[in-house]
Structure formats: structure tokens, C-alpha cells
Design a protein around this motif. Sequence first.
Motif, PDB file in Angstrom:
ATOM      1  N   UNK A  93      16.881 -20.884  24.724  1.00 49.06           N
ATOM      2  CA  UNK A  93      16.563 -20.257  23.441  1.00 49.06           C
ATOM      3  C   UNK A  93      17.023 -18.796  23.422  1.00 49.06           C
ATOM      4  N   UNK A  94      16.846 -18.106  24.550  1.00 46.64           N
ATOM      5  CA  UNK A  94      17.308 -16.723  24.640  1.00 46.64           C
ATOM      6  C   UNK A  94      18.826 -16.660  24.476  1.00 46.64           C
ATOM      7  N   UNK A  95      19.542 -17.600  25.126  1.00 50.66           N
ATOM      8  CA  UNK A  95      21.001 -17.617  25.012  1.00 50.66           C
ATOM      9  C   UNK A  95      21.432 -17.931  23.580  1.00 50.66           C
ATOM     10  N   UNK A  96      20.704 -18.849  22.931  1.00 48.42           N
ATOM     11  CA  UNK A  96      21.020 -19.185  21.536  1.00 48.42           C
ATOM     12  C   UNK A  96      20.811 -17.956  20.656  1.00 48.42           C
ATOM     13  N   UNK A  97      19.705 -17.255  20.858  1.00 44.42           N
ATOM     14  CA  UNK A  97      19.444 -16.046  20.070  1.00 44.42           C
ATOM     15  C   UNK A  97      20.504 -14.977  20.324  1.00 44.42           C
ATOM     16  N   UNK A  98      20.899 -14.819  21.572  1.00 40.50           N
ATOM     17  CA  UNK A  98      21.942 -13.839  21.891  1.00 40.50           C
ATOM     18  C   UNK A  98      23.258 -14.237  21.230  1.00 40.50           C
ATOM     19  N   UNK A  99      23.574 -15.516  21.258  1.00 41.28           N
ATOM     20  CA  UNK A  99      24.807 -15.997  20.614  1.00 41.28           C
ATOM     21  C   UNK A  99      24.737 -15.788  19.106  1.00 41.28           C
ATOM     22  N   UNK A 100      23.564 -16.016  18.514  1.00 38.79           N
ATOM     23  CA  UNK A 100      23.406 -15.796  17.076  1.00 38.79           C
ATOM     24  C   UNK A 100      23.584 -14.314  16.732  1.00 38.79           C
ATOM     25  N   UNK A 101      23.010 -13.437  17.561  1.00 33.15           N
ATOM     26  CA  UNK A 101      23.180 -11.999  17.330  1.00 33.15           C
ATOM     27  C   UNK A 101      24.647 -11.602  17.448  1.00 33.15           C
ATOM     28  N   UNK A 102      25.319 -12.132  18.475  1.00 30.71           N
ATOM     29  CA  UNK A 102      26.745 -11.830  18.667  1.00 30.71           C
ATOM     30  C   UNK A 102      27.563 -12.357  17.490  1.00 30.71           C
ATOM     31  N   UNK A 103      27.249 -13.566  17.046  1.00 32.34           N
ATOM     32  CA  UNK A 103      27.950 -14.155  15.900  1.00 32.34           C
ATOM     33  C   UNK A 103      27.740 -13.297  14.661  1.00 32.34           C
ATOM     34  N   UNK A 104      26.513 -12.869  14.433  1.00 37.68           N
ATOM     35  CA  UNK A 104      26.226 -12.011  13.279  1.00 37.68           C
ATOM     36  C   UNK A 104      27.002 -10.707  13.382  1.00 37.68           C
ATOM     37  N   UNK A 105      27.011 -10.128  14.588  1.00 32.42           N
ATOM     38  CA  UNK A 105      27.717  -8.868  14.808  1.00 32.42           C
ATOM     39  C   UNK A 105      29.212  -9.027  14.538  1.00 32.42           C
ATOM     40  N   UNK A 106      29.796 -10.086  15.065  1.00 32.79           N
ATOM     41  CA  UNK A 106      31.234 -10.330  14.860  1.00 32.79           C
ATOM     42  C   UNK A 106      31.513 -10.589  13.389  1.00 32.79           C
ATOM     43  N   UNK A 107      30.660 -11.390  12.747  1.00 34.86           N
ATOM     44  CA  UNK A 107      30.846 -11.684  11.320  1.00 34.86           C
ATOM     45  C   UNK A 107      30.781 -10.397  10.502  1.00 34.86           C
ATOM     46  N   UNK A 108      29.809  -9.542  10.809  1.00 39.79           N
ATOM     47  CA  UNK A 108      29.659  -8.274  10.093  1.00 39.79           C
ATOM     48  C   UNK A 108      30.895  -7.403  10.289  1.00 39.79           C
ATOM     49  N   UNK A 109      31.378  -7.334  11.531  1.00 41.72           N
ATOM     50  CA  UNK A 109      32.568  -6.532  11.816  1.00 41.72           C
ATOM     51  C   UNK A 109      33.776  -7.070  11.048  1.00 41.72           C
TER      52      UNK A 109
END
Length: 131
Positions: free
Chosen positions: A47-63
Amino acid sequence: MRMKLNVSKRTSDHPARSREVLERMKALQDKSYATEVAMGLAQQEAEKRVQAAERETFSVRKELEDRIFALLETREADERAVEEKLLATRHTAMENREAQVARQKLEEELSSVRAALLTSLRYLKSFGTLC
């Protein structure tokens, strides 16, 4: 989750057998508990890895969205600049055409004035020779 141990009467008649069964059951119970704990920890880690991946995905999408927006703004500004240059070029071309037409008219007038002057000079020469 520990389970209650049910020992049948048949094994309770033999204390050594009963103790062996209880030890095996206890070992199985401990193993089951350890497995449940390990699965829980693995699930938490997943779950922690999924949350980290979601944060990274959001960050990349925002960028990417920011970059796309900046490119669109730059493109619009470039298009406006090109349109302004095109209008200025058209305006200059129109002015050049107007100036060329005016120059032609002036050249025609100059030619007509020269012709009139030459005619006048011939007339004066002929008049001068007559007088």
C-alpha cells in the motif's frame, strides 16, 4: 487470531501424545500467526508503494500539464507575433505599391513637363530666329 485448541478424548488419554499434538498445534498456530503478520506487513508495504507511485504519477502528470500549458502559451505568443509581422509586411507592401504608383504619376508628369519645356524651347528658338 489464535484458535482454541480442541483435543479429542482419544489423545488426552495419552499424555505424551497429547503434549506432542498440542506442541504441533501450537507450532502451526504460531506459524499461521507469523504468516498473517507477514502478510499484513507485506500488504502495508504494498500500500505504501502504491501511494508512492500515485504521488509520483500525480507529480509527473502535473509537470507535464505545466509544460504543455507553457508550450501552448509560447505557441500562441509566436502565432500572434507572426500575424503582427505579416500585417506589418502587408501594410509595407501596400505603402510600397502606393509609393510606386505615386512615383509613376510623378514620372509621367515630369515627362509631360519636359515635353512641354522642349516644345516651348523649340518655339522660343524658332521665335528667336524669326525676330
